[in-house]
Design a protein around this motif. Structure first.
Motif, PDB file in Angstrom:
ATOM      1  N   TYR A   1       0.897  -1.096   0.041  1.00 32.60           N
ATOM      2  CA  TYR A   1      -0.070   0.056   0.012  1.00 32.60           C
ATOM      3  C   TYR A   1       0.805   1.078  -0.080  1.00 32.60           C
ATOM      4  CZ  TYR A   1      -3.623  -3.308   1.421  1.00 32.60           C
ATOM      5  OH  TYR A   1      -4.475  -4.247   1.599  1.00 32.60           O
ATOM      6  N   ILE A   2       0.668   2.221  -0.892  1.00 26.76           N
ATOM      7  CA  ILE A   2       1.059   3.266  -0.657  1.00 26.76           C
ATOM      8  C   ILE A   2       0.140   4.517  -0.123  1.00 26.76           C
ATOM      9  CG2 ILE A   2       2.219   5.378  -2.075  1.00 26.76           C
ATOM     10  CD1 ILE A   2       3.455   2.647  -2.486  1.00 26.76           C
ATOM     11  N   ARG A   3       0.344   5.100   1.042  1.00 28.29           N
ATOM     12  CA  ARG A   3      -0.440   5.916   1.672  1.00 28.29           C
ATOM     13  C   ARG A   3       0.058   7.045   2.530  1.00 28.29           C
ATOM     14  NH1 ARG A   3      -2.234   0.893   5.179  1.00 28.29           N
ATOM     15  NH2 ARG A   3      -3.733   0.956   3.638  1.00 28.29           N
ATOM     16  N   ASP A   4      -0.668   7.947   2.677  1.00 25.86           N
ATOM     17  CA  ASP A   4      -0.052   9.108   3.756  1.00 25.86           C
ATOM     18  C   ASP A   4       0.119   8.650   5.153  1.00 25.86           C
ATOM     19  OD1 ASP A   4      -0.094  11.141   1.804  1.00 25.86           O
ATOM     20  OD2 ASP A   4      -2.422  11.248   2.203  1.00 25.86           O
ATOM     21  N   MET A   5       1.231   9.073   5.666  1.00 25.37           N
ATOM     22  CA  MET A   5       1.385   8.596   6.969  1.00 25.37           C
ATOM     23  C   MET A   5       2.059   9.539   7.757  1.00 25.37           C
ATOM     24  SD  MET A   5       3.048   4.598   6.035  1.00 25.37           S
ATOM     25  CE  MET A   5       2.844   3.871   7.515  1.00 25.37           C
ATOM     26  N   ASN A   6       1.650   9.623   8.899  1.00 24.02           N
ATOM     27  CA  ASN A   6       2.339  10.952   9.862  1.00 24.02           C
ATOM     28  C   ASN A   6       3.512  10.710  10.371  1.00 24.02           C
ATOM     29  OD1 ASN A   6      -0.248  12.500   9.438  1.00 24.02           O
ATOM     30  ND2 ASN A   6      -1.202  11.181  11.021  1.00 24.02           N
ATOM     31  N   THR A   7       3.974   9.525  10.650  1.00 23.82           N
ATOM     32  CA  THR A   7       5.310   9.629  11.581  1.00 23.82           C
ATOM     33  C   THR A   7       6.079   8.507  11.065  1.00 23.82           C
ATOM     34  OG1 THR A   7       4.104   8.215  13.214  1.00 23.82           O
ATOM     35  CG2 THR A   7       4.044  10.309  13.747  1.00 23.82           C
TER      36      THR A   7
ATOM     37  N   ASN B   1       5.049   5.192   3.052  1.00 19.56           N
ATOM     38  CA  ASN B   1       4.539   6.687   3.091  1.00 19.56           C
ATOM     39  C   ASN B   1       4.739   7.245   1.591  1.00 19.56           C
ATOM     40  OD1 ASN B   1       4.327   9.384   3.662  1.00 19.56           O
ATOM     41  ND2 ASN B   1       5.076   8.957   5.624  1.00 19.56           N
ATOM     42  N   LYS B   2       3.747   7.967   1.348  1.00 18.82           N
ATOM     43  CA  LYS B   2       3.569   8.557  -0.134  1.00 18.82           C
ATOM     44  C   LYS B   2       4.996   9.439  -0.310  1.00 18.82           C
ATOM     45  CE  LYS B   2      -0.670   9.988  -2.179  1.00 18.82           C
ATOM     46  NZ  LYS B   2      -1.660  10.609  -1.806  1.00 18.82           N
ATOM     47  N   ILE B   3       5.139  10.316   0.830  1.00 17.00           N
ATOM     48  CA  ILE B   3       6.412  11.104   0.590  1.00 17.00           C
ATOM     49  C   ILE B   3       7.916  10.399   0.497  1.00 17.00           C
ATOM     50  CG2 ILE B   3       5.195  12.987   1.725  1.00 17.00           C
ATOM     51  CD1 ILE B   3       7.309  12.500   4.180  1.00 17.00           C
ATOM     52  N   ALA B   4       7.798   9.134   0.740  1.00 18.62           N
ATOM     53  CA  ALA B   4       9.151   8.310   0.265  1.00 18.62           C
ATOM     54  C   ALA B   4       9.557   8.374  -1.220  1.00 18.62           C
ATOM     55  CB  ALA B   4       9.066   6.799   0.946  1.00 18.62           C
TER      56      ALA B   4
END
Length: 182
Positions: free
Chosen positions: A103-109, A123-126
């Motif tokens: 899964y590719i998703r928004d993750m906060n931490t 995390n998507k920002i990866a």
């Protein structure tokens, strides 16, 4: 920032948490206390965990300096997904484990996580990370299919392939700072 000191900015917040928690942030030390705790308890925590705070603050100081120098990678979501899929296939074969879903998703931490069912979330920002850090994140999560906790066995699995994992962890922290705070 002095690397062998305690942050000058200390913020105490009260929340519905079971236990007190210390978190180092780029701006200073966050102390989260359960409601009903006395503020004096926060300063007792600082004294009790002073060595840990200083060690982590030194690492954070290095990461803050490194964050000024790291380069953001510009890759499309499609390229990112292809790279992740390729790395998951390669490392799951290498370690002899089965990854259920990605899964590719928004993750906060977190940069990524691995569920007991073998699902890996990234995390998507990866997608802005260089490939060596993507390799590390994926390998790290797949190792969790062999060892759930960050214990000696886990880190020895990591070290077999990536003996420089501590440097990679520092780089990840620098990217986290750059992408979230700069």
């Amino acid at each position: 920032m002095e690397s062998s000191s305690i942050p000058k900015v200390i913020r105490i917040v009260y929340d519905q948490v079971a236990r007190p928690r210390l978190e180092l942030k780029p701006w200073g030390l966050l102390i989260i206390l359960p409601r009903g705790y006395n503020e004096k308890y926060a300063y007792q925590l600082i004294k009790k965990h002073e060595k840990w705070i200083k060690e982590k603050y030194a690492i954070l100081s290095k990461a803050l300096e490194l964050a000024k120098k790291v380069e953001i990678v510009n890759r499309s979501l499609k390229e990112f997904k292809q790279t992740i899929k390729q790395l998951v296939n390669e490392y799951s074969k290498e370690l002899g484990v089965k990854v259920n879903r990605i899964y590719i998703r928004d993750m906060n931490t977190k940069w990524a996580s691995c569920s007991p069912k073998g699902n890996i979330s990234i995390n998507k920002i990866a997608k802005f990370l260089p490939e060596d850090l993507l390799k590390y994140i994926i390998y790290h999560e797949i190792c969790h299919l062999l060892e759930k906790r960050h214990n000696t066995r886990f880190w020895s699995l990591i070290a077999k392939k990536l003996p420089n994992y501590q440097e990679l962890e520092l780089e990840l922290l620098a990217y986290q700072i750059k992408l979230k705070y700069m």
